[in-house]
Write an enzyme that holds these catalytic residues in place. Structure first.
Site, short mmCIF file in Angstrom:
data_model
loop_
_atom_site.label_atom_id
_atom_site.label_comp_id
_atom_site.label_asym_id
_atom_site.label_seq_id
_atom_site.Cartn_x
_atom_site.Cartn_y
_atom_site.Cartn_z
N LYS A 76 0.87 -1.19 0.00
CA LYS A 76 0.00 0.00 0.00
C LYS A 76 0.89 1.23 0.00
CE LYS A 76 -1.62 2.83 2.97
NZ LYS A 76 -1.69 4.10 2.17
N GLY A 91 -4.69 3.26 -1.59
CA GLY A 91 -5.70 3.72 -0.65
C GLY A 91 -5.11 4.51 0.49
N ASP A 92 -5.99 4.92 1.41
CA ASP A 92 -5.54 5.70 2.56
C ASP A 92 -5.41 4.80 3.79
OD1 ASP A 92 -8.19 5.25 3.28
OD2 ASP A 92 -8.83 7.30 2.85
N GLY A 93 -5.04 5.42 4.90
CA GLY A 93 -4.83 4.65 6.12
C GLY A 93 -6.08 3.96 6.64
N PRO A 94 -7.17 4.71 6.84
CA PRO A 94 -8.38 4.06 7.35
C PRO A 94 -8.95 3.00 6.40
CG PRO A 94 -8.50 6.44 7.65
CD PRO A 94 -7.30 6.17 6.78
N GLY A 95 -8.88 3.25 5.09
CA GLY A 95 -9.51 2.34 4.14
C GLY A 95 -8.71 1.09 3.84
N VAL A 96 -7.37 1.20 3.82
CA VAL A 96 -6.53 0.07 3.45
C VAL A 96 -5.49 -0.24 4.52
CG1 VAL A 96 -4.87 -0.81 1.75
CG2 VAL A 96 -6.86 0.49 0.99
N GLY A 97 -4.84 0.78 5.07
CA GLY A 97 -3.78 0.54 6.04
C GLY A 97 -4.28 -0.18 7.28
N GLU A 136 9.56 2.05 10.82
CA GLU A 136 10.56 3.12 10.71
C GLU A 136 9.77 4.42 10.77
OE1 GLU A 136 12.06 6.18 8.98
OE2 GLU A 136 12.41 4.91 7.21
N CYS A 149 12.88 11.74 7.03
CA CYS A 149 12.74 11.37 8.45
C CYS A 149 14.08 11.40 9.17
CB CYS A 149 12.11 9.99 8.56
SG CYS A 149 12.90 8.73 7.55
N GLU A 209 9.09 17.06 14.98
CA GLU A 209 9.54 16.81 13.61
C GLU A 209 8.75 17.73 12.68
OE1 GLU A 209 10.57 12.98 10.83
OE2 GLU A 209 8.65 12.98 11.88
#
Length: 480
Positions: free
Chosen positions: A170, A201-207, A245, A279, A378
């Site tokens: 993803k 996809g995005d975090g809520p939908g796929v992550g 990471e 990062c 950060e």
């Protein structure tokens, strides 16, 4: 206008289970440059099913078979490198020289290193009567960020392939173009059906569904510490392996010697690379307190030499990735001013002559103390903070006074002294005088994550270790 509305599942380009799409905005123009489909838990289910079906066959292949596939991928990757570079510039604003150089080059470098490691890795080891076997962990969920897309895809996908795992990738919804082209590369190289799958996809939908899925044996995530915590929470009920990471606020200790001026200037340049969206960026420069004014003057000049503009042209710095990122950076720059840091270069607003696009002025603060917000958070933008130290013990104390521990830097002419300082920095990656090595383990201490990527060390988390006791009879001399 790019239109990527299919996912790569089970060796085929397939429609998403639900017709949802996201418009992608070019950060240099603020105009829509493409559309990408957004996946759902149903798409994750399909991809996991394909990956689980492919695992028995792929996990039992020979090392030579996997080497040959990686070499085939390398050939296609080289042919598509210009396409990848153009997509990087368009989706996240990387200047053309950076996109076609280090951004795409990192992917190629990690691929070459993966081939080298695979050819020499011992998957079995006889220890007396016990056989120690390293086996692929299974189906892996790989979640990558937008700031160095090819680097982060490469350090996950290639070790997973090399060790015999199957996977679902993803990519970030902010840099989906490169992920789609990467899937095309693997398809053209002949990756067997189901071994590699792509769901956008995005975090809520796929992550989140990927992290929680009982059919996933391992999650490898790169992104913010906040998101990493959520990934770990979602993964916890199934007790799958989670490697992460995450964020960083990395110190760059400049030693007090004849190379001081050059090292301060180099530190400014390193911070501004990729618009500060790294990062492991050396965002906290530590200099002898007595030389703070000198460092500020050098940094001011170095920042003035950073050319900002259209990433399609000959510039050092393009825009940051999106409007919300731009707003966050602006807020933090203003907070640095409000908290009393000395603004040496840059500041709020866009650079002169750039009234459109998410461009940030190369910004440097001096006289920063380690309790200021700009020294703790950060920022993920082209903002350098300069802090003063009294002696090297004090420098190391400041360097380690952070919740993060991803990277650290030491710059100085006295190599023995630089080495001694590097040993005392609590971080997973510490570079002496800007050294670089594809084989060096990369990953964080503390809230910067767990696990390691790059080189041989990047293979370890994709392997389970099995001990077979009594494999060799006691009188066989250790021979199976």
């Amino acid at each position: 206008m790019r239109e990527y509305v299919k996912f790569y599942i089970g060796g085929r380009w397939t429609d998403p289970a639900e017709p949802r799409a996201l418009e992608i905005v070019n950060p240099a123009t603020e105009e829509v440059c493409g559309t990408v489909a957004l996946g759902s838990a149903a798409d994750v289910d399909r991809a996991v099913t394909a990956a689980r079906a492919a695992f028995p066959g792929w996990s039992s292949t020979s090392v030579q078979t996997r080497v040959e596939l990686l070499e085939s991928i390398a050939e296609v990757y080289q042919k598509r490198s210009a396409d990848l570079a153009a997509a990087l510039t368009e989706e996240m604003g990387a200047p053309a020289a950076l996109a076609g150089g280090f951004q795409v080059g990192l992917g190629a470098g990690h691929l070459a290193k993966a081939v080298e490691v695979l050819k020499n890795l011992a998957f079995e080891e006889q220890r007396g009567e016990t056989l120690v076997v390293r086996e692929p962990i299974g189906v892996c969920g790989l979640i990558t960020p937008w700031n160095w897309p090819m680097n982060q895809i490469a350090v996950k996908v290639f070790p997973a392939l090399a060790t015999g795992c199957t996977m679902i990738l993803k990519p970030s919804e902010r840099s989906p173009f490169t992920g789609q082209i990467f899937a095309e590369i693997l398809d053209a190289a002949g990756v067997p059906a189901g071994v590699f799958n792509l769901v956008q996809g995005d975090g809520p939908g796929v992550g989140a569904p990927l992290a929680a899925h009982p059919g996933i044996d391992m999650i490898s995530f790169t992104g913010s510490t906040r998101a990493g915590v959520e990934i770990a929470r979602n993964a916890a009920p199934t007790v799958k392996r989670v490697t992460q990471e995450l964020g960083g606020k990395s110190p760059n200790i400049i030693l007090d010697d004849e190379a001081f001026a050059a090292n301060v200037a180099q530190g400014v340049g390193s911070m501004m690379g990729n618009s500060g969206q790294t990062c492991s960026a050396p965002s906290r420069m530590l200099v002898p307190r007595a030389r703070m004014d000198e460092a500020a003057g050098i940094a001011r000049q170095a920042a003035a030499e950073v050319v900002v503009g259209d990433p399609g042209g000959d510039v050092v710095m393009g825009p940051v990735v999106a409007g919300d990122q731009f707003d966050k950076i602006q807020k933090l720059i203003q907070q640095g001013i409000d908290e009393g840091a000395t603004l040496v270069a840059g500041g709020t607003g866009r650079p002169d002559g750039l009234d459109r696009g998410y461009y940030v002025r190369p910004t440097v603060f001096a006289d920063v103390t380690n309790d200021m917000t700009i020294a703790r958070e950060e920022i993920f933008g082209p903002v350098l903070t300069i802090l003063g130290y009294d002696d090297l013990d004090h420098a190391i104390e400041i360097a380690n006074d952070t919740v993060y521990g991803l990277a650290g830097y030491v710059a100085g002419a006295d190599l023995d002294q630089a080495r001694a300082v590097a040993r005392r920095i609590r971080a997973g990656w510490v570079a002496v005088n800007e050294a670089f090595d594809f084989g060096c383990p990369f990953g964080g201490y503390k809230q910067s994550g767990n696990g390691r990527e790059w080189g041989e060390f990047g293979f370890h988390d994709y392997l389970e270790t099995k001990g077979i006791l009594g494999y060799a009879p006691a009188d066989s001399g250790g021979q199976g």
